[in-house]
Write an enzyme that holds these catalytic residues in place. Sequence first.
Site, PDB file in Angstrom:
ATOM      1  N   ARG A 122      45.169   6.886 119.377  1.00  0.00           N
ATOM      2  CA  ARG A 122      44.712   8.249 119.085  1.00  0.00           C
ATOM      3  C   ARG A 122      45.686   8.967 118.157  1.00  0.00           C
ATOM      4  NH1 ARG A 122      41.609   5.529 121.238  1.00  0.00           N
ATOM      5  NH2 ARG A 122      39.985   6.119 122.727  1.00  0.00           N
ATOM      6  N   ALA A 130      64.751  22.520 130.732  1.00  0.00           N
ATOM      7  CA  ALA A 130      63.318  22.709 130.503  1.00  0.00           C
ATOM      8  C   ALA A 130      62.887  22.185 129.128  1.00  0.00           C
ATOM      9  CB  ALA A 130      62.969  24.189 130.652  1.00  0.00           C
ATOM     10  N   ARG A 147      60.061  24.405 136.232  1.00  0.00           N
ATOM     11  CA  ARG A 147      59.747  24.310 134.802  1.00  0.00           C
ATOM     12  C   ARG A 147      60.256  23.039 134.133  1.00  0.00           C
ATOM     13  NH1 ARG A 147      64.038  26.984 136.014  1.00  0.00           N
ATOM     14  NH2 ARG A 147      65.944  26.947 134.758  1.00  0.00           N
ATOM     15  N   LYS A 183      70.799  15.007 135.688  1.00  0.00           N
ATOM     16  CA  LYS A 183      69.519  15.171 135.005  1.00  0.00           C
ATOM     17  C   LYS A 183      69.185  13.991 134.093  1.00  0.00           C
ATOM     18  CE  LYS A 183      69.208  20.197 135.175  1.00  0.00           C
ATOM     19  NZ  LYS A 183      69.146  21.466 134.411  1.00  0.00           N
ATOM     20  N   ASP A 198      71.653  25.664 126.439  1.00  0.00           N
ATOM     21  CA  ASP A 198      71.502  26.991 127.028  1.00  0.00           C
ATOM     22  C   ASP A 198      72.573  27.958 126.534  1.00  0.00           C
ATOM     23  OD1 ASP A 198      73.775  26.074 128.266  1.00  0.00           O
ATOM     24  OD2 ASP A 198      73.000  26.187 130.305  1.00  0.00           O
ATOM     25  N   ASN A 199      73.264  27.605 125.436  1.00  0.00           N
ATOM     26  CA  ASN A 199      74.307  28.502 124.948  1.00  0.00           C
ATOM     27  C   ASN A 199      74.484  28.373 123.438  1.00  0.00           C
ATOM     28  OD1 ASN A 199      76.954  26.760 124.333  1.00  0.00           O
ATOM     29  ND2 ASN A 199      75.889  25.852 126.084  1.00  0.00           N
ATOM     30  N   CYS A 220      73.710  30.981 108.632  1.00  0.00           N
ATOM     31  CA  CYS A 220      73.159  31.886 107.616  1.00  0.00           C
ATOM     32  C   CYS A 220      72.304  32.976 108.255  1.00  0.00           C
ATOM     33  CB  CYS A 220      72.298  31.116 106.618  1.00  0.00           C
ATOM     34  SG  CYS A 220      73.166  29.980 105.532  1.00  0.00           S
ATOM     35  N   CYS A 242      68.203  33.245 130.872  1.00  0.00           N
ATOM     36  CA  CYS A 242      67.374  33.043 132.062  1.00  0.00           C
ATOM     37  C   CYS A 242      68.061  33.626 133.289  1.00  0.00           C
ATOM     38  CB  CYS A 242      67.071  31.557 132.257  1.00  0.00           C
ATOM     39  SG  CYS A 242      68.520  30.496 132.275  1.00  0.00           S
ATOM     40  N   CYS A 248      78.297  30.613 102.818  1.00  0.00           N
ATOM     41  CA  CYS A 248      78.226  30.254 104.235  1.00  0.00           C
ATOM     42  C   CYS A 248      79.295  29.209 104.543  1.00  0.00           C
ATOM     43  CB  CYS A 248      76.842  29.705 104.584  1.00  0.00           C
ATOM     44  SG  CYS A 248      76.718  29.097 106.283  1.00  0.00           S
TER      45      CYS A 248
END
Length: 338
Positions: free
Chosen positions: A6, A33, A65, A80, A124-125, A168, A180, A239
């Site tokens: 598919r 998540a 989640r 994990k 997460d940071n 940038c 969160c 930059c």
Amino acid sequence: MNRYSRQELFSPIGKDGQQLISMKHVLIIGMGALGSGSAEALVRAGVGKLTIVDRDYVEWSNLQRQQLYAEEDAKNRIPKVIAAKNRLTAINSSVLIEAIIGDASVTELLDWAQNVDLMIDATDNFETRMIMNDVAQKVGIPWIYGACVGSYGISYTIIPEKTPCLACLLETVPLGGLTCDTAGIISPAVNMVVAYQISEALKILVGDLDSLRSKLVSFDLWKNQHSTIKVDKLKKEDCPTCGKERSFPYLAFENQTKTAVLCGRDSVQIRPALTALRDLVALEKLLANQGGTVQRNPYLLSYTVDPLRLVIFKDGRVLVHGTKDISEAKALYHRYLG
């Protein structure tokens, strides 16, 4: 019998694109998540190799989640990446999966990024994201930024030498300050960011760069809001990460943090200056004589001294649960682990 039939019927991919996907190596930083959702989508799509990295273990609050994990994983505090690899292998045994229990610091990221076709942000940071941004520019590989909190999500695809990098954008684009921990999160926001990230990932893996979304996309599902921002003119000549005279500031030692408060939890991570493998069996015997409760599995040791709990990993990292105070966490660390 073709499991990808598919996907191959979708003309922008086709049989040739599917063959390309099966030859590619993707690195995902973070298996919460976003990471678990992205990993499952890539494994089902038939990516050749997937390297997954995370420093943490499964807890009950993850199950709402983080789609690869089950109650047994939370009960046994399974890392994990180990729980994810087990599930991903059951989904598609033909995909080579490398699971790394560890923190994404500069040295490790520079090493992991070698021979990788794409990096996906599921951290997460922002410190880790800025390191990823520098590494991607230095090594010359694309990466896909993504974040979500509450019902809000955001994503942007960065191609070295072509698009503005994350550095940038920082002075111009509102990338959000909530976490969160302060705002919570609902799973549909996670799924939407994953959809954006993996759609872009598939375009990169089949080499269809012309179809990449050139804009930063953000949304709020609860408020029924969706927006895109054209950012191509924000690329900066000066930059420090992607400009003409690059210094890669986030790879410098002085910009690296050795402690971090974890998102969504009263927890502090402490990373020793030098990585050294800990003998968890010997440590269990030592702490058993100190009072408190000691639990050990093959990957980590948990030591509870009410109201705080230390989780010690083999690589020397320690998670101190029950506080956001870095000084308090360090004091407990030195008290029991020296």
